[in-house]
Design an enzyme around this catalytic site. Structure first.
Site, mmCIF file in Angstrom:
data_model
loop_
_atom_site.group_PDB
_atom_site.id
_atom_site.type_symbol
_atom_site.label_atom_id
_atom_site.label_comp_id
_atom_site.label_asym_id
_atom_site.label_seq_id
_atom_site.Cartn_x
_atom_site.Cartn_y
_atom_site.Cartn_z
ATOM 1 N N TYR A 191 0.841 -1.205 0.000
ATOM 2 C CA TYR A 191 0.000 0.000 0.000
ATOM 3 C C TYR A 191 0.877 1.257 0.000
ATOM 4 C CZ TYR A 191 -3.110 3.401 2.440
ATOM 5 O OH TYR A 191 -3.833 4.499 2.845
ATOM 6 N N LYS B 205 1.253 4.316 -2.691
ATOM 7 C CA LYS B 205 0.992 5.722 -2.362
ATOM 8 C C LYS B 205 2.203 6.593 -2.729
ATOM 9 C CE LYS B 205 -3.181 5.422 -0.473
ATOM 10 N NZ LYS B 205 -4.361 6.052 -1.090
HETATM 11 N N1 LIG Z 1 -8.547 6.142 6.877
HETATM 12 C C1 LIG Z 1 -7.277 6.515 6.951
HETATM 13 O O1 LIG Z 1 -6.669 6.560 8.054
HETATM 14 C C2 LIG Z 1 -6.526 6.926 5.710
HETATM 15 C C3 LIG Z 1 -5.259 7.498 5.861
HETATM 16 C C4 LIG Z 1 -4.539 7.869 4.739
HETATM 17 C C5 LIG Z 1 -5.080 7.692 3.487
HETATM 18 N N2 LIG Z 1 -6.307 7.141 3.346
HETATM 19 C C6 LIG Z 1 -6.815 6.956 1.996
HETATM 20 O O2 LIG Z 1 -8.094 7.545 1.847
HETATM 21 C C7 LIG Z 1 -8.846 6.837 0.865
HETATM 22 C C8 LIG Z 1 -10.210 6.470 1.433
HETATM 23 O O3 LIG Z 1 -10.028 5.669 2.578
HETATM 24 P P1 LIG Z 1 -11.180 5.373 3.652
HETATM 25 O O4 LIG Z 1 -10.518 5.376 4.977
HETATM 26 O O5 LIG Z 1 -12.351 6.249 3.395
HETATM 27 O O6 LIG Z 1 -11.516 3.860 3.287
HETATM 28 P P2 LIG Z 1 -12.916 3.085 3.146
HETATM 29 O O7 LIG Z 1 -12.590 1.640 3.178
HETATM 30 O O8 LIG Z 1 -13.898 3.632 4.134
HETATM 31 O O9 LIG Z 1 -13.386 3.513 1.701
HETATM 32 C C9 LIG Z 1 -12.737 3.027 0.531
HETATM 33 C C10 LIG Z 1 -13.801 2.788 -0.507
HETATM 34 O O10 LIG Z 1 -13.133 2.377 -1.701
HETATM 35 C C11 LIG Z 1 -13.882 1.317 -2.291
HETATM 36 N N3 LIG Z 1 -13.001 0.512 -3.107
HETATM 37 C C12 LIG Z 1 -11.970 -0.285 -2.685
HETATM 38 N N4 LIG Z 1 -11.425 -0.911 -3.718
HETATM 39 C C13 LIG Z 1 -12.104 -0.520 -4.838
HETATM 40 C C14 LIG Z 1 -12.013 -0.838 -6.215
HETATM 41 N N5 LIG Z 1 -11.113 -1.711 -6.658
HETATM 42 N N6 LIG Z 1 -12.863 -0.247 -7.068
HETATM 43 C C15 LIG Z 1 -13.794 0.619 -6.622
HETATM 44 N N7 LIG Z 1 -13.941 0.952 -5.321
HETATM 45 C C16 LIG Z 1 -13.107 0.385 -4.446
HETATM 46 C C17 LIG Z 1 -14.441 0.539 -1.103
HETATM 47 O O11 LIG Z 1 -15.568 -0.243 -1.469
HETATM 48 C C18 LIG Z 1 -14.766 1.647 -0.117
HETATM 49 O O12 LIG Z 1 -16.102 2.092 -0.236
HETATM 50 C C19 LIG Z 1 -7.984 5.644 0.466
HETATM 51 O O13 LIG Z 1 -7.275 5.926 -0.705
HETATM 52 C C20 LIG Z 1 -7.023 5.497 1.632
HETATM 53 O O14 LIG Z 1 -5.821 4.888 1.264
HETATM 54 C C21 LIG Z 1 -7.053 6.748 4.423
#
Ligand SMILES: NC(=O)c1ccc[n+]([C@@H]2O[C@H](COP(=O)([O-])OP(=O)(O)OC[C@H]3O[C@@H](n4cnc5c(N)ncnc54)[C@H](O)[C@@H]3O)[C@@H](O)[C@H]2O)c1
Length: 263
Positions: free
Chosen positions: A154, A158
């Site tokens: 991951y 990123k």
């Molecule tokens: N939550 C954190 O602490 C955090 C920190 C840094 C970065 N991020 C980034 O923020 C973004 C959103 O994360 P989140 O925490 O809301 O996660 P989440 O799991 O709540 O949401 C991610 C969404 O992406 C969808 N998804 C996953 N794979 C997919 C695919 N192949 N095609 C279409 N949809 C797909 C999932 O169904 C889900 O609804 C991500 O890119 C994550 O890496 C999150």
């Protein structure tokens, strides 16, 4: 003034924690939102919440790692809501915590969801944006792309996303398309890695707060607010940038400073 009046925005992963907050925020500022997710139920829930708040949205079910699926999703979104002005590449997923636990197929999957998918979504929206002479792409990265915090596949994806952001900003900037990255710190959502960690320690977000100079972890709305700024016309000179939205985590080693013996 509604910054997104007359704008159409596609948010990938729009059924998840951060994606839903972005959809609600940009819809609240007048935008029409295509909520792309592979989880149709989650996408529908976001659409319902946008509609309940008086906004306009449509769900698009697609897998961002599949080129045909992404192309169909863009066509479907544009048919439902009109030409896309903004793409928010937000879908993401992580599974393996350490390199030792990462099998070759795990590595491929994490790179596919967190890097290939962003490339494909950009590739699919760019011809239309170029033809219209304007567009904005926002890539949601992570602090993991800048410092080692586990989840190696991951994190490598990123880090690669920053390079993709730079490439897009240079190659498409002259065509009227701005591309930037937002790199969140810990955000309280149900993403699989946090769900698993929360099962082990229900207080995980409180435990982690001490690493954050602002004294708390982030909320999805913090990322939505940053997205609303960087995708808006007022950010017209911001291109190829990475905006850390991490409460100062990567800028300071506060817990280490606390252990210094200072006079
Ligand atoms: N939550 C954190 O602490 C955090 C920190 C840094 C970065 N991020 C980034 O923020 C973004 C959103 O994360 P989140 O925490 O809301 O996660 P989440 O799991 O709540 O949401 C991610 C969404 O992406 C969808 N998804 C996953 N794979 C997919 C695919 N192949 N095609 C279409 N949809 C797909 C999932 O169904 C889900 O609804 C991500 O890119 C994550 O890496 C999150």
């Amino acid at each position: 003034m509604k910054r997104y009046a007359d704008k159409t925005i596609m948010v990938t992963g729009g059924g998840g924690g951060i994606g839903r907050a972005i959809a609600l925020r940009l819809a609240g500022e007048g935008g029409a939102i295509a909520v792309l997710d592979k989880n149709g139920q989650a996408a529908d829930e976001t659409v319902s919440q946008v509609a309940a708040a008086g906004g306009r949205a449509a769900a698009v079910i697609a897998d961002i790692t599949d080129w045909d699926s992404v192309q169909n999703a863009v066509a479907e979104a544009e048919q439902a809501l009109g030409p896309l002005d903004v793409l928010v590449n937000n879908a993401g997923w992580a599974q393996r915590g350490s390199l030792e636990d990462t099998a070759p197929e795990d590595w491929d999957k994490e790179i596919a969801v967190n890097l290939r998918g962003h490339f494909l979504a950009a590739k699919a929206v760019l011809p239309g944006m170029v033809a219209r002479g304007h567009g904005v792409i926002v890539n949601i990265g992570s602090v993991n792309g800048f410092v080692a915090l586990g989840n190696p596949g991951y994190s490598a994806a990123k880090a690669g996303l920053y390079s993709l952001t730079q490439t897009l900003s240079g190659e498409y900037g002259p065509k009227g398309i701005r591309t930037n990255m937002i790199s969140p710190g810990t955000i309280e959502t149900d993403i699989e890695t946090w769900r698993i960690r929360r099962q082990k320690n229900p207080e995980i977000f409180d435990t982690l707060a001490r690493w954050y100079p602002v004294g708390r972890v982030g909320q999805p709305e913090d990322i939505a607010a940053a997205t609303a700024y960087i995708a808006a016309d007022e950010a017209a000179f911001v291109n190829g940038a990475n905006l850390m939205v991490d409460g100062g985590l990567t800028a300071s080693l506060n817990p280490m400073i606390e252990e210094f013996v200072l006079e």
